[in-house]
Every structure is written in C-alpha cells, then in structure tokens.
Design an enzyme around this catalytic site. Structure first.
Site: not given
Length: 467
Positions: A193, A146, A123
């Site tokens: 995560h 982010n 990303k």
C-alpha cells in the site's frame, strides 16, 4: 454497553461506500439530538443510486461526483480508501474541526472491551482465531473492522460486556487518535500500500499507531522476527507498556513472550509458561500460521480465556476461505486457494507450507509495482512450475527467470487459462497453488471473486478426474 453521549454537531462524511453509508446511517438516527446535520461528499467517482436516495430519505445531504467541500463542520469521518495525502482528505481538514477514520469514530462511540490486530499479513487469521477463543470461553465477541464488518454498524446492537475483536488496516489506523484496545497485536511490516501512504516509513508509522494509547494493564504483542516490528517494540517498551515478544525463530527472553520451542507452541505471560500444543496437532499449515496462533493465544490468555480452551481452539481451527484454503484433490494433485495472498510477503510465507519441488503456482493480476526480487528467488527455488498471468504476469515471469533456479516459467493472459496450463503440467504429489502476489482488479472485482473462480475450476477438474 456504555455509549458516548457527547454532542457530535455537524458531521461531514467522505466517501459513499459501505463505510460512509454505515456512519451516515448511525448519525442520521441521532439527527435533532447529538447530531445537528449529516453531509456526505461521495467523491469524483460517486453517482446517483438507491444508496444515495436512502440516505437522503434519512435526512442526510448527499453530494455526488465531486470532492469539493463547502461549509464548516465539527467532525469529519473519512472512508479508509481515501489517502491522508490526497487533496480530498486535505480539503476536508480545512473545513472540519477534526478529521478521523471510521474505527476511531466507532471507538469513541463505544470504547469498552476492544482488542485489535494489524500487520501486513496474517491479521485476518489471527483476528478470527482470537474471536473464536473468546467465544469458546463463553465471552460474547465478534470480529469487526477490515475483516468485513464495519464497526459502526454494530454499535447499536452491542450488548453489555461484549468484545470487539478488530482487524485494522494501515488505512484505518492512520486516522486514529484515541483508540485504546486492551491488547494490540502487530504481526509484521512488509512493503504494501505504498501508493496510499507514499513511503514505507509512513506505512509502518500507521501500523505503530495501534499502540499509541496503551498503558498500565494493557498488552502489546509484537513480532521479534521483523526488523520494523523490533524497532516499534523498543519504542513501545520505552513508554513503559508491557510487550509480549512474538517469535517463531527463537525463544525471546523476558516475562512475556509467545514462541516455538521445537514444534511446541509456548506462551509466557507474567513469567508463567503455558505449553499449548505441538504444531502437528494443528489443522493450520505453515510456520506463519504458527505465528498467527501464538499471537491469538497470547491475546486470549491475557483477557482471561482458560488455557484448555485455547488448546481446544487451536486443535479445531481450520484455514479461512481464500487463505491457504484446501479446495480439492484428484489424481494425486492437491488444489489450494490462497487468493488473499495479494503481496509478495504473503506468497513467500505460503510457499513455506508446501514441499519444495512439488508446487505449481499461479501468480499475477493487477501490478502494484512492488519489488519482486525476494519473491522471485523463493519461487525459483521452491516451485516446480510458475504460471504467470494477467497485467503483472510478464513482469513476474521475467523476475523469476532472472532469479535462476529450477522452476519452469509459463505465461498465460488470464487466470482461467493459467489454471488450465497449471493442471496440464501438474503431476501426482504436486500442489496447484493460487497465491497471486497481486490485487485482482485487472480481471475481478475483488480477491474473493478470484478465489471463487479458482475453487470452481478446481472442483470441475476433480469431478472430471473422478468420473
């Protein structure tokens, strides 16, 4: 650029890191107007310091060393490190009319011209390349989210007609409700995560929320090469949203697709095909970067970037720092810094960028407890040597040995020793690759610090060989 003028009332902010501070500063500027009060609850690990003093001086109430919440609030904004399943988060929900995350807050304050990118891996490259395309087409754009720039910190300076190119993590997406980009990209969903989301299903559901408000005129770019993504694409299509199928393994059918035809990058939008360029004409290495380039190209073309601008951008775009970043060559040995490869899927993709049998890989760091079966098989079959280090080193080494293959497996306590061992066994035509498959917190403050040390060690080695 149009801004929100609705009253925010009493605002509660969870967390006193960079995100919490940015939201607090933004709200403090509006005290006595749209904002009635600003209260920051820092969390158990928060402590007094210059930041707390600054925010108090702006009129904020700052509570440190606690997760206890008292009073009633119109809006709560949670920092991304605070899990929606934590008691801190749940307590805040009981004391606030609504609880959202920072990207959702920023979108509500400045909703025009957003595009958004998510995925377990790729990303940052896709976000950066997408923004580059827009900028080279003369469109004012900046990367946010982010990727490192807190979105709320950029709202007041935002100009009319400008674009936010937002990289959004699963943490950030989990708390979105109204966020509505014009193009949303999902590159992949692989286990990561889980300690935050509790299950892989929750993690995937958070990623899927990037599409929740897309409608007529918008575009969803979704990988066809990923099982989770295919299921998500089916649900997005069922709502009548236009989906551009992204693949580096096959040529998808339909009027909207981004794919490889041989080595050629092709984007088809509205049935019209755009032949961009060959993979060999790109500086970026690896099949995963072809996928990132296709996603960014589809995004850019949809929002009006000319095809030739996309071609030029693809030809000139280099690797990002800490992401398969070349950082020296001496004595026929190349050094590549992939410190951003913090999960097993990222490392497996990185290994595809280099010739099998000529890779000396450094693996290790903080052990996130992820399954190592697939990674171990890939390392065992493609690497000549694996040097495992740090807290996760012994577990990774054991998994690679159990996978069989031809890779020699070595163990060292820390990354510095691992680097020295790697160069001692490297031979001409080898790549010494830092792609650790772990976070860095057992030894470093962050992955950037880890990558900088690797680059420093590589530079010192290369200088020594040349002298």
């Amino acid at each position: 650029m149009a801004k929100n003028t609705e009253k925010l009332g009493r605002v509660l902010i969870l967390g006193l890191g960079g995100t919490g501070a940015a939201v607090a500063r933004y709200c403090a500027k509006r005290l006595g107007g749209r904002v009635e009060s600003v209260t920051i609850v820092g969390g158990k690990a928060s402590h007094e310091g210059p930041l707390a003093e600054e925010l108090r001086s702006l009129g904020c109430t700052v509570q440190l060393g606690t997760e206890d919440i008292e009073g009633a609030y119109d809006l709560a904004v949670a920092s991304p490190g605070i899990s929606e399943f934590s008691s801190f988060f749940q307590t805040a929900k009981e004391h606030a009319s609504e609880l959202i995350g920072e990207p959702e807050f920023a979108y509500r304050e400045s909703p025009e011209n957003w595009v958004a990118i998510t995925g377990t891996n790729g990303k940052t490259t896709t976000t950066t390349l997408s923004c580059r395309f827009l900028e080279e087409a003369g469109m004012q754009a900046e990367t946010v989210g982010n990727i490192g720039t807190i979105i709320t910190s950029r709202i007041d300076e935002r100009q009319e007609g400008s674009w936010f190119v937002a990289e959004l993590s699963s943490f950030q997406l989990a708390t979105t409700k109204k966020l509505h980009p014009k193009v949303a990209v999902l590159l992949n969903v692989t286990p990561d995560h889980i300690e935050w989301h509790k299950t892989l299903e929750n993690y995937a559901a958070a990623k899927e929320k990037i599409f929740q408000n897309l409608g007529e005129g918008d575009l969803a770019v979704i990988s066809e090469d990923d099982e989770w993504c295919r299921a998500i694409a089916g649900r997005v299509r069922a709502r009548g949203v236009r989906v551009c199928s992204l693949s580096v393994k096959a040529e998808p059918e339909g009027p909207d697709a981004a794919f490889l035809r041989g080595d050629e990058l092709i984007v088809r939008l509205g049935g019209a095909e755009h032949d961009l360029l060959s993979r060999q004409d790109m500086v970026l290495e690896g099949i995963h970067n072809a996928e990132n380039a296709l996603a960014a190209s589809a995004l850019a073309l949809h929002v009006g970037v000319p095809v030739e601008t996309v071609r030029q951008g693809l030809r000139s775009f280099h690797a990002l720092e800490h992401r398969i970043e070349p950082c020296g060559e001496a004595g026929g040995i190349r050094f590549v810094n992939d410190s951003k490869g913090t999960n097993t899927d990222a490392v497996e993709k990185a290994l595809e960028a280099f010739r099998p049998g000529h890779i000396v890989i450094l693996l290790g760091g903080h052990d996130k407890g992820t399954d190592l079966t697939s990674l171990a098989k890939k390392v065992a079959s493609r690497c000549r040597v694996a040097v495992c280090y740090g807290a996760a080193g012994p577990r990774i080494a054991g998994a690679i040995r159990a996978a069989g293959g031809t890779a020699e497996v070595l163990e060292e306590p820390h990354m510095r020793e691992a680097f020295a061992r790697a160069v001692s066994v490297a031979i001409p035509e080898d790549v010494v690759l830092l792609s650790p498959a772990c976070s860095s917190f057992d030894e470093f403050h962050n992955m950037e610090e880890r990558g900088e040390l690797f680059k420093k060690l590589a530079a010192e080695y290369c200088a020594g060989v040349r002298s």
